[in-house]
Design a protein around this motif. Sequence first.
Motif: not given
Length: 122
Positions: A78-96
């Motif tokens: 969800x966009x909300x989950x990605x936003x939460x991670x971005x706001x926490x300055x986490x590096x995020x990888x979304x892959x298979x």
Amino acid sequence: MNGSPLITHLSWGEMEAEGLARAKDFVLYPGGGHPWDWNRHGTRHDPGIRPGDVRELLDHGCTVVVLSQGMDRRLKTTPEALRLLHEADATVHVVDTEAAVGLYNRLARAAEPVGGLFHSTC
């Protein structure tokens, strides 16, 4: 265990991680993890991974987060989950899932504060 547990086995519908019982899906973070219960936060393939799912990773000190999309990339985030991670300055990888397991294990071996959500089917 201080670091994140390595994933030692992945096949359709089954995963194993260090120190944990075999499960279909996992939530992993520095110091441990557990089977991922999608019902806890209402996770479904669509709309996908929810803010509550990723909040747990942040609460365990993850600054790098790996989110698997499933073996066939059917699990969304969800966009909300990605936003939460971005706001926490986490590096995020979304892959298979196969790529997610490889990336996560590399980061865990490098002692990064990595966590992830792993789905072993579609």
